[in-house]
Design a protein around this motif. Sequence first.
Motif, PDB file in Angstrom:
ATOM      1  N   ALA A  25       1.028  -1.611   7.142  1.00 47.56           N
ATOM      2  CA  ALA A  25      -0.323  -1.208   7.553  1.00 47.56           C
ATOM      3  C   ALA A  25      -0.235  -0.188   8.669  1.00 47.56           C
ATOM      4  N   GLY A  65       4.957  -5.805   2.976  1.00 52.12           N
ATOM      5  CA  GLY A  65       3.692  -5.120   3.175  1.00 52.12           C
ATOM      6  C   GLY A  65       3.742  -4.209   4.387  1.00 52.12           C
ATOM      7  N   GLU A  99      -8.467   0.619   4.946  1.00 47.00           N
ATOM      8  CA  GLU A  99      -7.841  -0.135   6.039  1.00 47.00           C
ATOM      9  C   GLU A  99      -8.929  -0.946   6.762  1.00 47.00           C
ATOM     10  N   ARG A 102       0.813  -1.209   0.000  1.00 50.08           N
ATOM     11  CA  ARG A 102       0.000   0.000   0.000  1.00 50.08           C
ATOM     12  C   ARG A 102       0.853   1.270   0.000  1.00 50.08           C
ATOM     13  N   ASP A 115      -1.112  -7.721   3.735  1.00 53.80           N
ATOM     14  CA  ASP A 115      -0.741  -6.880   2.583  1.00 53.80           C
ATOM     15  C   ASP A 115       0.401  -7.554   1.806  1.00 53.80           C
ATOM     16  N   ASP A 156      -1.019 -10.615   0.026  1.00 54.94           N
ATOM     17  CA  ASP A 156      -2.243 -10.364  -0.762  1.00 54.94           C
ATOM     18  C   ASP A 156      -3.416 -11.215  -0.289  1.00 54.94           C
TER      19      ASP A 156
END
Lengths: 389, 217
Positions: free
Chosen positions: A322, A320, A263, A2, A122, A125
Motif C-alpha cells: 500500500a 500485499g 486507496e 495491488r 491487501d 483481502d
Amino acid sequence: MRYKFGEPSGRYIGHWGKYHVYADSISEIAPDGYNDLPVHKMAPGEFNFQYGPSTGGLMESVGITLTTPGELINSVAVDPSYKARSLKLKGKSIGEALLLVERINGFHAASNSLSFLMAVEDALDLEVTVEVQKARILQLELERIRSNLEVIKRLCEPAGFGVPTNQLGYLREKVSRIISGVAGHRFFFGANAPGCSRVSSSGINEKLSEVGQEFQRLYAGLLESKIFLNRLQNNGVTKDSLLTGPAARASGLRYDSRTVRGELPYMETPFYPVVREEKDCFGRFCVRGEEVLNSIDIIASLGSLKETVRTEIPKGSGEGCARLESPQGDIFYYVQLKNGSIEDLWHVSPGTLNIRAFRESMKGNIFTDFHFNWESFGIWISELGVVIQ
Amino acid sequence: MDIRVGGGYSMSNFWFGEGIRKGKKTERFPFAPPEEPPERPSRMEGSGEPYCPTQAIKDGKWDAGRCIFCRFCEPGYTPTGKQDIFKVNRTEPVLKKSFYIYKLDSGACGACNVELETIFDPQYDANRLNIFITNSPRHADAIVVMGVHTDGMKEALKNAYEAMPEPKLIISMGACSISGGIIGESPIGREKYHVEIAGCPPSPYTILEALARARGD
C-alpha cells in the motif's frame, strides 16, 4: 496484490534494497540517472566541514558533511546511519509488528502504521468499511496539519523570527491536544488495527477551525514579511524530477498519492493537490501552508466519526502493499504474511528522495541558507535509519 | 488563494501587535494541575497479569519506565491521566537559577525529540522555570538521552558526557532510553540515570515537572 513485480511503470516512488517502487509496479530496475549523482572531487582550498551527528541545530542525529572553500557549499553528503535502529519484525504477529512500525517514525506514526495496515489488508483481502477509511483520512490529515506547522515553525526559527515561531509552536501543540482527544494518544500510537480505527471526531471541527483562523493570519503575515521571504526565495532550487511530496508539488509536479483512486476516498472530500512553480524553499513553504488549510477543510467534510473496534486480528497468508501520502511524500509498505505472522516486510520512505533532492539543491548556496533548505524538505531521519530484521 | 494582512500595516508593527493580541498563553503548571493532561501516557492503574509486550507489568506491579502505552493490558489496566510518571534519583539545587540541557538522540523515533521541544512552546514555556536548551555539551548541566542504544551514536554519547562540566545530571527520556522499550536496549543502562522520565513518548507535562524536580524544586 495491488502492485505487480516487473517493468517500471508510472512515476518513481523510491527504493528499498534492490527493489525500486514505481506508481504502478515494483521493479529491480532503477530510473534513468538515479544512481548517477556526480562524485565531488575536492578542489584546492576546499575542506570538509562536519556538522552533526549530535548538535543543537538538528532535530535528530544525522551526519552532514559540507565541502566548502569557506562560504560557498560545493557538495553535501548526508549520513542517516548514525542512529540506525534494528527492528526485529520478522516472525512477529501483526499486532506486535504494528507496535514497531508505529515507532519507525513517531512523528508520522499514522502514515507509517496505516500504510502498513493497508498492506496487511491487501495481503489478507480484508474489506474495510467507509467509516474506517474516513477515520484514516482524519488521522492522516491531522498528522499533516501538525507536521506542516512544525516545518513552517522550523523555517521561522533560523530567521530569529520569535513571534511566529512561538505562535506556530502554540498551534502545533493545540493540534497535538486535538490528536490526543481523537486517538487517546498524542502520536496515534495504539489507535489502529486491521480493519478498524479507534478514533472519534466528536467536537474537533470547532477547535480545528480556530487553528485554521489563527494560522491563516500568521501565514498572511509571513507572506508579507520580506526579510523572512528573502531567506526562502531562490534558496534550495530543485532541478530534478525525482521528487516526492511537498518538494515535488513545489516544483510544478502534480505528485500526490491522495489522487490515487482505490486507496482512500479522498475524491469525496474537498482535497486538491497544492501545486506551485517556484521549486525553492519558498515554494515548499507555500505548499505546506496551503495544505494546512486544505486539510482542515478535508476533515470538516468527513462528518462525525465514531470509534470502531475489532478485537480479533485475522490469521492468514499472502503478500500485499500500500502507498499513502505522508506529510513528507509517498510512503510505501510491502508485507508478506504466513499464518498471521510477518514473513517479510520492507518500506520506502519519502526521505530517500528528499535527501537526494536536498543534496542537489544545496550546491552553490552558502551555510546561512543551510537550515532553511534542510527544514523546508521536512526530512525525518528515524524513518531512514532503520534496519528490518 | 488570496491572503493579505491588510492595508497600511508595517510588518514590524504587525508582528508586535500579534505578540500582544494573543495575550498570555502559558499555563501555571507545575504550580497548578495540568489543564489538558493526555490520557496516554499517564499513570496506569489496575490489577492482574495481562500480557505485556515489554514486561512492564510483572508480579502485579506496573513499571512506568518499561511501559509503551500500547493498550494491550487494557481494560485490566487503565490510564488515570496522572502525569507524575518520573523518578528523580539525584537532585542538583545549585542549578535552580539556570538549568541548561543538552539533548542527545541515541536512536529515537522522533516523538521524544518533538515532545522535548514542546516544553518551550507557549503553553509550557520552560524558560520561565530557568530551563534552557544549549547547543553544546560544554555549556550543559544535564544531558537528556532519547532513544535506544545504537552503535553509531555510542561514541557521540560518551564524548558529549565527558565534555560536560560538573555537576552534571544524566536524564533518561522515554521508554526506549530507560529500558529499551519495545525496540532494543537502553543506551547506558537504567541504573546510571539520575532522572527517569517515563512515557512513549513522555508528555510535555511530565518532562517539565521532572526537569524542575531534578533541581530540587
